[in-house]
Design a protein around this motif. Structure first.
Motif, PDB file in Angstrom:
ATOM      1  N   GLN A 109      80.399  37.926  39.082  1.00 54.09           N
ATOM      2  CA  GLN A 109      79.614  36.219  38.441  1.00 54.09           C
ATOM      3  C   GLN A 109      80.218  35.275  39.553  1.00 54.09           C
ATOM      4  N   ARG A 168      78.592  34.814  43.157  1.00 50.57           N
ATOM      5  CA  ARG A 168      77.106  34.880  43.913  1.00 50.57           C
ATOM      6  C   ARG A 168      76.669  33.492  43.402  1.00 50.57           C
ATOM      7  N   GLN A 169      77.651  32.387  42.543  1.00 46.69           N
ATOM      8  CA  GLN A 169      77.290  30.967  41.861  1.00 46.69           C
ATOM      9  C   GLN A 169      76.731  30.213  43.471  1.00 46.69           C
ATOM     10  N   ARG A 170      75.610  29.696  43.692  1.00 44.31           N
ATOM     11  CA  ARG A 170      74.901  28.291  44.440  1.00 44.31           C
ATOM     12  C   ARG A 170      76.555  27.641  45.266  1.00 44.31           C
ATOM     13  N   GLU A 216      69.686  29.152  49.081  1.00 45.06           N
ATOM     14  CA  GLU A 216      69.158  30.184  48.310  1.00 45.06           C
ATOM     15  C   GLU A 216      68.984  32.070  48.713  1.00 45.06           C
ATOM     16  N   HIS A 254      72.074  33.324  47.363  1.00 46.63           N
ATOM     17  CA  HIS A 254      71.972  34.167  46.884  1.00 46.63           C
ATOM     18  C   HIS A 254      71.248  34.932  45.300  1.00 46.63           C
ATOM     19  N   ARG A 255      69.527  34.431  46.254  1.00 47.68           N
ATOM     20  CA  ARG A 255      68.354  35.730  45.840  1.00 47.68           C
ATOM     21  C   ARG A 255      68.603  36.663  45.545  1.00 47.68           C
ATOM     22  N   ASP A 266      70.462  38.204  42.170  1.00 50.24           N
ATOM     23  CA  ASP A 266      69.799  38.723  40.999  1.00 50.24           C
ATOM     24  C   ASP A 266      69.395  39.806  40.877  1.00 50.24           C
ATOM     25  N   ASP A 267      69.046  40.714  42.006  1.00 54.90           N
ATOM     26  CA  ASP A 267      68.616  41.689  41.609  1.00 54.90           C
ATOM     27  C   ASP A 267      69.116  42.931  40.863  1.00 54.90           C
TER      28      ASP A 267
END
Length: 312
Positions: free
Chosen positions: A187, A190-192, A215, A218-219, A222-223
């Motif tokens: 967590q 993965r923060q921008r 981005e 980061h994207r 979320d998968d």
């Protein structure tokens, strides 16, 4: 597909290939060349085909160019598996066999470089050349370090390890094996803002760190399955040592080093590569860990000239 140089900042449309029941994303640009081998570009840890955008647009007029998302990364599926160099080696080998259909020049950055080396060394019929950009992977002479396994191959270990460091290292490894710690670490990373902070450490040219780049990294986090991939990569034992792979290698080898990489001592690492593969060609560039994205024109020019010079 047609690609214009104006699209160098826009995502290049790709497609999916089924491998072992999983969707694997890849991009293809340019036309097949009778006298020139195709190129296969392979990203590093946490990156994707997007990271090669500037190289695809710069090379597709001279070569048929492919870029692929390793299983577990980018737009590829993220099944619960044991992720390792062997898995990605087999993925790349099968992709070359089933999709590209001929011997290929493999080019990989960081973790992707290690995967490409595994292919070229252990499946020589797949590779007509190998390009490594700040490639990861352990040498036999490297001591163990306190970093989690996934980072050991990307961070140069200290030359000497004290008893206290060893004790702390074992504690850190134990902690990273606990599900809650793994979840919290995932967590966090993965923060921008953490992604941007990491890029600022490993890119020499800060202007190359765009919101779009942040981005794109980061994207995929979320998968569904992204946490499982992260945990697996951190807990999987390291693969074959780089020196042993180099002893199996038979194709031409080009090393491109972003010399300002804080994760590895490029000059020292270069000497190890030369020790086991003295016939290599190499260049040191004014860039960090990802020279292909930071100084793409230089990388594209060097890669193009080298590929045209090697024996097919």
């Amino acid at each position: 597909m047609q690609v214009t140089t104006a699209s160098s900042t826009a995502p290049i449309p790709g497609q999916y290939w089924q491998w072992r029941g999983h969707n694997v994303y890849y991009v293809r640009a340019g036309e097949k060349q009778l006298q020139r081998p195709p190129l296969l570009l392979v990203h590093g840890f946490g990156a994707s085909t997007d990271h090669w955008r500037k190289n695809i647009t710069g090379l597709y007029q001279d070569f048929e160019v492919f870029a692929i998302d390793l299983l577990g990364f980018g737009r590829s599926a993220k099944p619960k598996l044991q992720y390792s160099g062997d898995l990605w080696r087999d993925q790349l080998h099968d992709f070359i066999s089933e999709v590209i259909g001929q011997k290929t020049v493999l080019a990989g950055n960081s973790l992707g470089g290690y995967a490409c080396l595994c292919v070229a060394a252990q499946y020589p019929d797949s590779a007509t050349g190998l390009v490594l950009l700040n490639s990861a992977g352990p040498f036999s002479t490297q001591p163990s370090t306190a970093e989690p396994e996934a980072l050991q191959s990307q961070i140069q270990p200290p030359k000497e390890t004290s008893s206290l460091q060893k004790l702390l290292g074992n504690s850190v490894k134990w902690m990273f094996q606990q599900p809650l710690a793994q979840f919290l670490l995932f967590q966090y990373v993965r923060q921008r803002w953490v992604i941007r902070q990491t890029l600022e450490k490993v890119y020499l040219d800060q202007s190359a760190i765009t919101d779009q780049l942040v981005e794109e990294i980061h994207r995929p986090a979320d998968d569904i399955g992204a946490l499982d991939v992260f945990v697996s990569v951190f807990s999987t034992p390291q693969g074959e040592k780089v020196d042993l792979l180099l002893q199996q290698l038979t194709c031409d080898l080009l090393l491109l080093w972003g010399e300002a990489d804080p994760w590895m001592n490029c000059r020292e690492r270069s000497q190890k590569f030369r020790q086991y593969y003295p016939q290599l060609t190499e260049y040191f560039l004014t860039a960090g860990h990802c020279p292909h994205d930071e100084v793409p024109q230089q990388v594209n020019s060097l890669l193009r000239d080298w590929v045209l010079s090697i024996k097919q």
